[in-house]
Scaffold this motif. Structure first.
Motif, short mmCIF file in Angstrom:
data_model
loop_
_atom_site.label_atom_id
_atom_site.label_comp_id
_atom_site.label_asym_id
_atom_site.label_seq_id
_atom_site.Cartn_x
_atom_site.Cartn_y
_atom_site.Cartn_z
N GLU A 244 0.82 -1.22 0.17
CA GLU A 244 -0.04 -0.12 0.06
C GLU A 244 0.75 1.32 0.14
N TYR A 245 2.34 1.06 0.65
CA TYR A 245 2.99 2.40 0.77
C TYR A 245 3.26 2.97 -0.63
N THR A 246 3.51 2.17 -1.80
CA THR A 246 3.82 2.68 -3.16
C THR A 246 2.58 2.85 -4.02
N GLN A 247 1.54 2.30 -3.48
CA GLN A 247 0.38 2.39 -4.23
C GLN A 247 -0.73 3.67 -4.00
N GLN A 248 -0.21 4.51 -3.40
CA GLN A 248 -0.97 5.80 -2.97
C GLN A 248 -1.09 6.88 -4.14
N ASN A 249 -0.13 6.43 -5.26
CA ASN A 249 -0.23 7.33 -6.42
C ASN A 249 0.49 8.61 -5.93
N TYR A 250 1.46 8.80 -5.03
CA TYR A 250 2.33 9.62 -4.84
C TYR A 250 3.69 9.70 -5.59
N ASP A 251 4.28 10.75 -6.08
CA ASP A 251 5.70 10.68 -6.75
C ASP A 251 6.89 10.61 -5.78
N THR A 252 6.50 10.72 -4.67
CA THR A 252 7.60 11.16 -3.64
C THR A 252 7.92 9.66 -2.69
N THR A 253 7.43 8.48 -3.05
CA THR A 253 7.60 7.44 -2.24
C THR A 253 8.35 6.36 -2.90
N PHE A 254 9.39 5.73 -2.14
CA PHE A 254 10.44 4.79 -2.87
C PHE A 254 10.64 3.96 -1.69
N ARG A 255 11.23 2.83 -2.15
CA ARG A 255 11.56 1.69 -1.24
C ARG A 255 13.24 1.59 -1.20
N MET A 256 13.50 1.01 0.23
CA MET A 256 14.76 0.26 0.31
C MET A 256 14.90 -1.09 -0.01
N MET A 257 13.81 -1.72 0.17
CA MET A 257 13.88 -3.15 0.16
C MET A 257 12.54 -3.69 -0.93
N THR A 258 12.55 -4.81 -0.97
CA THR A 258 11.58 -5.68 -1.92
C THR A 258 10.11 -5.70 -1.01
N SER A 259 8.98 -5.23 -1.88
CA SER A 259 7.89 -5.13 -1.14
C SER A 259 7.40 -6.69 -0.63
N ASP A 260 6.25 -6.47 -0.02
CA ASP A 260 5.57 -7.61 0.66
C ASP A 260 5.08 -8.40 -0.59
N THR A 261 4.39 -7.71 -1.31
CA THR A 261 3.62 -8.70 -2.64
C THR A 261 4.80 -9.39 -3.15
N GLN A 262 6.03 -8.76 -3.26
CA GLN A 262 6.97 -9.71 -3.87
C GLN A 262 7.61 -10.83 -2.98
N GLN A 263 7.96 -10.38 -1.71
CA GLN A 263 8.25 -11.45 -0.68
C GLN A 263 7.30 -12.53 -0.37
N GLY A 264 6.01 -12.12 -0.39
CA GLY A 264 4.84 -12.98 0.29
C GLY A 264 4.78 -14.01 -0.97
N ALA A 265 4.91 -13.57 -2.25
CA ALA A 265 4.90 -14.71 -3.37
C ALA A 265 5.63 -15.77 -3.27
N ALA A 266 7.03 -15.23 -2.94
CA ALA A 266 8.12 -16.25 -3.00
C ALA A 266 8.06 -17.17 -1.87
N ALA A 267 7.45 -16.75 -0.50
CA ALA A 267 7.41 -17.47 0.58
C ALA A 267 6.17 -18.31 0.48
N GLY A 268 5.26 -17.77 -0.14
CA GLY A 268 4.03 -19.04 -0.26
C GLY A 268 4.24 -20.07 -1.29
N GLU A 269 5.18 -19.58 -2.34
CA GLU A 269 5.51 -20.73 -3.18
C GLU A 269 6.59 -21.66 -2.57
N PHE A 270 7.34 -21.07 -1.78
CA PHE A 270 8.26 -21.86 -0.95
C PHE A 270 7.66 -23.11 -0.14
N ILE A 271 6.55 -22.42 0.50
CA ILE A 271 6.00 -23.23 1.46
C ILE A 271 5.23 -24.66 0.85
N VAL A 272 4.50 -24.47 -0.33
CA VAL A 272 3.98 -25.39 -1.01
C VAL A 272 4.57 -26.19 -1.81
N LYS A 273 5.88 -25.67 -2.46
CA LYS A 273 6.37 -26.44 -3.30
C LYS A 273 7.80 -27.12 -2.85
#
Length: 370
Positions: free
Chosen positions: A121-150
């Motif tokens: 949600e942090y970078t989905q607010q349509n602000y041009d001022t928001t940037f990250r230092m790390m991978t987002s939870d969307t990306q991390q959660g996808a990897a973790a969920g895949e690891f759990i199942v596979k």
């Protein structure tokens, strides 16, 4: 007196560039905030040795630090205090739950913000001022969920989260990924980031006989949770996010820590583009080991400083376009760049497991965002 006058003249020739920082610096999450602050401090001290010219003068970078206590309401108050200090950019906050409400204050002030927060949600607010230092939870959660199942072959998965923006957001993304990879979420329980007794929740989950349990939350909770799982005879592994991948978790979980998994944005320090140099520099400066967040904070600071260097100015309007189009090699990656929302284009997630009381890498997944 002549020497003093010369020193004063030199100081007057510098342009002081204040950068705002906020994170939990007291309380149970203070070790996260201090780790982040150390990474920022190292970057700014290095920059001050380089005689960087901004707005026609040598720049002297200063960190304006505030304790947001990991509390959303406090974070908004702190954000306004930082803005009032005439800072030129924001390096923080740490938690998603504090970063998101504070980001509107910085956006209103036109200040670029590079945060550790991982909630999408942090970078989905349509602000041009928001940037990250790390991978987002969307990306991390996808990897973790895949690891759990596979990788863990867990078809039935139970979820627990602490109701924070971070914990709930990460658990939501893991749930989506579990289902997408053919698994099933058979239970979803909730706690708080202040709780330490999870017996009732775990007893309910035990009856469902899950193949794995995912927890979205802090090491202060996951440590006791893991101990209580063992006490209750729950054989399913505990899987969690980057906040659990800490020395604090190992101390709190004790002998029960073995067999716990944690996903962490990025790659192990030794595999980072300049991880070994960062490790040596950090140890020399702070006489301790860097935590998970220090190298990402370090790169976040250098991302902002690099954008200022390219613009030749510390004024937000001048360097913001340079930040949005940034491409650089840093400590954590040789390919740091942002997409149109301010998310990192390079997606890297590593899974760790506790073996013999230590965190060891299981696998790393690196890809590019679409």
């Amino acid at each position: 007196m002549a020497g003093f006058a010369f020193a004063s003249a030199q100081a007057a020739d510098n342009t002081v560039v204040k950068l705002g920082f906020a994170a939990p610096l007291t309380g149970p999450q203070s070790h996260y905030g201090e780790d982040m602050k150390n990474g920022l401090t190292l970057a700014l001290e290095e920059a001050n040795q380089q005689n960087i010219q901004l707005d026609g003068k040598p720049a002297k970078f200063e960190l304006v630090a505030r304790d947001d206590q990991a509390d959303p309401r406090t974070a908004v108050q702190v954000a306004q205090q930082i803005v009032d200090e005439d800072v030129k950019g924001i390096l923080g906050h740490f938690n998603s739950g504090t970063t998101i409400p504070a980001s509107s204050v910085y956006n209103d002030a036109g200040l670029p913000q590079i945060a550790m927060a991982t909630s999408p949600e942090y970078t989905q607010q349509n602000y041009d001022t928001t940037f990250r230092m790390m991978t987002s939870d969307t990306q991390q959660g996808a990897a973790a969920g895949e690891f759990i199942v596979k990788d863990l072959d867990a078809k039935k998965v139970a979820l627990i989260d602490d109701r924070t923006a971070y914990g709930q957001g990460l658990a939501d993304q893991v749930a989506k990924a579990v289902e997408a990879n053919g698994g099933k979420v058979i239970a979803r329980e909730y706690t708080t980031d202040k709780a330490n007794d999870f017996t009732a929740i775990l007893t309910n989950i035990k009856d469902d006989q899950p193949d794995a349990i995912f927890f979205g939350g802090l090491d202060a909770q996951s440590g006791p949770m893991r101990r209580q799982m063992v006490t209750l005879g729950i054989k399913a592994p505990l899987v969690s996010g980057e906040m659990t991948r800490s020395e604090t978790f190992l101390k709190l979980a004790g002998d029960a820590a073995n067999g716990t998994y944690a996903s962490l944005a990025g790659v192990p320090l030794k595999q980072m583009a300049a991880g070994e140099k960062f490790h040596a520099d950090y140890q020399a400066r702070f006489k301790t080991e860097p935590g998970v967040y220090a190298p990402y904070a370090y790169d976040g600071a250098w991302n902002m400083i690099t954008a200022m260097k390219e613009a030749g100015s510390a004024e937000p309007k001048a360097y913001l376009p340079k930040l949005a189009k940034l491409q650089r090699t840093g400590a954590t990656s040789s390919d740091i760049a942002y997409d149109e929302k301010g998310d990192l284009k390079e997606i890297s997630v590593t899974i760790y497991e506790v073996k013999d009381g230590k965190w060891e890498m299981v696998k790393t997944m690196v890809s590019k965002a679409n």
